[in-house]
Design an enzyme around this catalytic site. Structure first.
Site, PDB file in Angstrom:
ATOM      1  N   HIS A 229       0.850  -1.214   0.000  1.00 39.87           N
ATOM      2  CA  HIS A 229       0.000   0.000   0.000  1.00 39.87           C
ATOM      3  C   HIS A 229       0.882   1.260   0.000  1.00 39.87           C
ATOM      4  O   HIS A 229       0.601   2.220  -0.718  1.00 39.87           O
ATOM      5  CB  HIS A 229      -0.889   0.037   1.249  1.00 39.87           C
ATOM      6  CG  HIS A 229      -1.933  -1.038   1.319  1.00 39.87           C
ATOM      7  ND1 HIS A 229      -2.138  -1.796   2.434  1.00 39.87           N
ATOM      8  CD2 HIS A 229      -2.844  -1.474   0.406  1.00 39.87           C
ATOM      9  CE1 HIS A 229      -3.139  -2.651   2.219  1.00 39.87           C
ATOM     10  NE2 HIS A 229      -3.580  -2.483   0.990  1.00 39.87           N
TER      11      HIS A 229
ATOM     12  N   LYS B 272     -17.819  -6.494   6.295  1.00 42.63           N
ATOM     13  CA  LYS B 272     -16.532  -7.176   6.190  1.00 42.63           C
ATOM     14  C   LYS B 272     -15.868  -7.202   7.557  1.00 42.63           C
ATOM     15  O   LYS B 272     -15.664  -6.147   8.167  1.00 42.63           O
ATOM     16  CB  LYS B 272     -15.649  -6.425   5.178  1.00 42.63           C
ATOM     17  CG  LYS B 272     -14.644  -7.301   4.472  1.00 42.63           C
ATOM     18  CD  LYS B 272     -14.023  -6.534   3.305  1.00 42.63           C
ATOM     19  CE  LYS B 272     -12.748  -7.171   2.801  1.00 42.63           C
ATOM     20  NZ  LYS B 272     -12.149  -6.425   1.692  1.00 42.63           N
TER      21      LYS B 272
HETATM   22  P1  ADP Z   1      -9.688  -3.665  -0.888  1.00 43.42           P
HETATM   23  O1  ADP Z   1     -10.471  -4.477   0.077  1.00 43.42           O
HETATM   24  O2  ADP Z   1     -10.390  -2.421  -1.337  1.00 43.42           O
HETATM   25  O3  ADP Z   1      -9.075  -4.434  -2.047  1.00 43.42           O
HETATM   26  P2  ADP Z   1      -7.023  -3.521   0.171  1.00 43.42           P
HETATM   27  O4  ADP Z   1      -6.602  -2.830   1.423  1.00 43.42           O
HETATM   28  O5  ADP Z   1      -6.822  -5.001   0.106  1.00 43.42           O
HETATM   29  O6  ADP Z   1      -8.513  -3.094  -0.007  1.00 43.42           O
HETATM   30  O7  ADP Z   1      -6.294  -2.897  -1.075  1.00 43.42           O
HETATM   31  C1  ADP Z   1      -6.435  -1.538  -1.405  1.00 43.42           C
HETATM   32  C2  ADP Z   1      -5.770  -1.289  -2.743  1.00 43.42           C
HETATM   33  O8  ADP Z   1      -4.363  -1.518  -2.623  1.00 43.42           O
HETATM   34  C3  ADP Z   1      -6.232  -2.194  -3.876  1.00 43.42           C
HETATM   35  O9  ADP Z   1      -6.195  -1.445  -5.083  1.00 43.42           O
HETATM   36  C4  ADP Z   1      -5.166  -3.267  -3.927  1.00 43.42           C
HETATM   37  O10 ADP Z   1      -5.065  -3.863  -5.208  1.00 43.42           O
HETATM   38  C5  ADP Z   1      -3.943  -2.448  -3.592  1.00 43.42           C
HETATM   39  N1  ADP Z   1      -2.861  -3.254  -3.032  1.00 43.42           N
HETATM   40  C6  ADP Z   1      -2.928  -4.105  -1.986  1.00 43.42           C
HETATM   41  N2  ADP Z   1      -1.728  -4.688  -1.755  1.00 43.42           N
HETATM   42  C7  ADP Z   1      -0.884  -4.187  -2.691  1.00 43.42           C
HETATM   43  C8  ADP Z   1       0.491  -4.409  -3.028  1.00 43.42           C
HETATM   44  N3  ADP Z   1       1.233  -5.292  -2.354  1.00 43.42           N
HETATM   45  N4  ADP Z   1       1.023  -3.709  -4.044  1.00 43.42           N
HETATM   46  C9  ADP Z   1       0.260  -2.850  -4.757  1.00 43.42           C
HETATM   47  N5  ADP Z   1      -1.048  -2.599  -4.511  1.00 43.42           N
HETATM   48  C10 ADP Z   1      -1.609  -3.257  -3.508  1.00 43.42           C
END
Ligand code: ADP
Length: 159
Positions: free
Chosen positions: A17, A41
């Protein structure tokens, strides 16, 4: 350059992130990292805890702020006068899940563009859910999450 919203669950914030935040902070004037408050969730951290951990992790970026929202992203972006949604892509699976959301968000808010940023090599394998499993079993979190998040995970699972 427009104002961007980076929405997500961030349960919790990972180095993946953070990598997207760093890229977005370079590309856009203003970036709002927005924690989705989704009662459907089950989450490990409360919305407030997640926001606090994100704040600690992004404090070096002067053009990045942290907020939360519930309801439709299309409405929240309108409220924030943000025309760009940032999402990170790790894989084809991410892309397949993201494309219908991007289309639907644009249908709901015609101003809205979704910008996909690819995960950097070295963090593309990181997800909040894997990080939680590793933390639950006492595995090493080095390189996966910011230090504050590693400490918070240890407190949650091994208090
Ligand atoms: P959501 O439940 O909305 O998918 P997340 O917290 O899992 O929430 O992810 C938020 C965003 O960050 C999404 O666009 C996801 O694809 C992106 N993301 C999560 N992990 C990574 C990573 N390791 N590298 C790049 N982007 C990521």
């Amino acid at each position: 350059m427009p104002r961007a919203v980076y929405p997500g669950s961030f349960d919790p914030m990972t180095n993946g992130h953070l990598d997207i935040v760093a890229a977005a902070a370079e590309l856009f004037d203003n970036v709002i990292v927005a924690v989705l408050n989704n009662p459907d969730k089950k989450s490990l951290f409360s919305v407030e805890e997640r926001m606090e951990l994100i704040r600690a992790s992004v404090k070096a970026y002067t053009n990045v702020s942290v907020d939360s929202f519930s309801g439709l992203l299309a409405d929240y972006t309108r409220l924030q006068t943000a025309d760009v949604v940032v999402r990170g892509l790790r894989s084809v699976q991410d892309f397949e899940a993201e494309i219908p959301m991007a289309h639907m968000n644009r249908r709901l808010n015609a101003q809205l563009r979704t910008v996909f940023l690819p995960a950097s090599l070295g963090v593309a394998d990181i997800s909040s859910s894997l990080v939680k499993q590793i933390a639950m079993h006492g595995g090493a979190l080095t390189g996966l999450v910011p230090d504050d998040v590693a400490r918070a995970l240890k407190r949650k699972y091994h208090n």
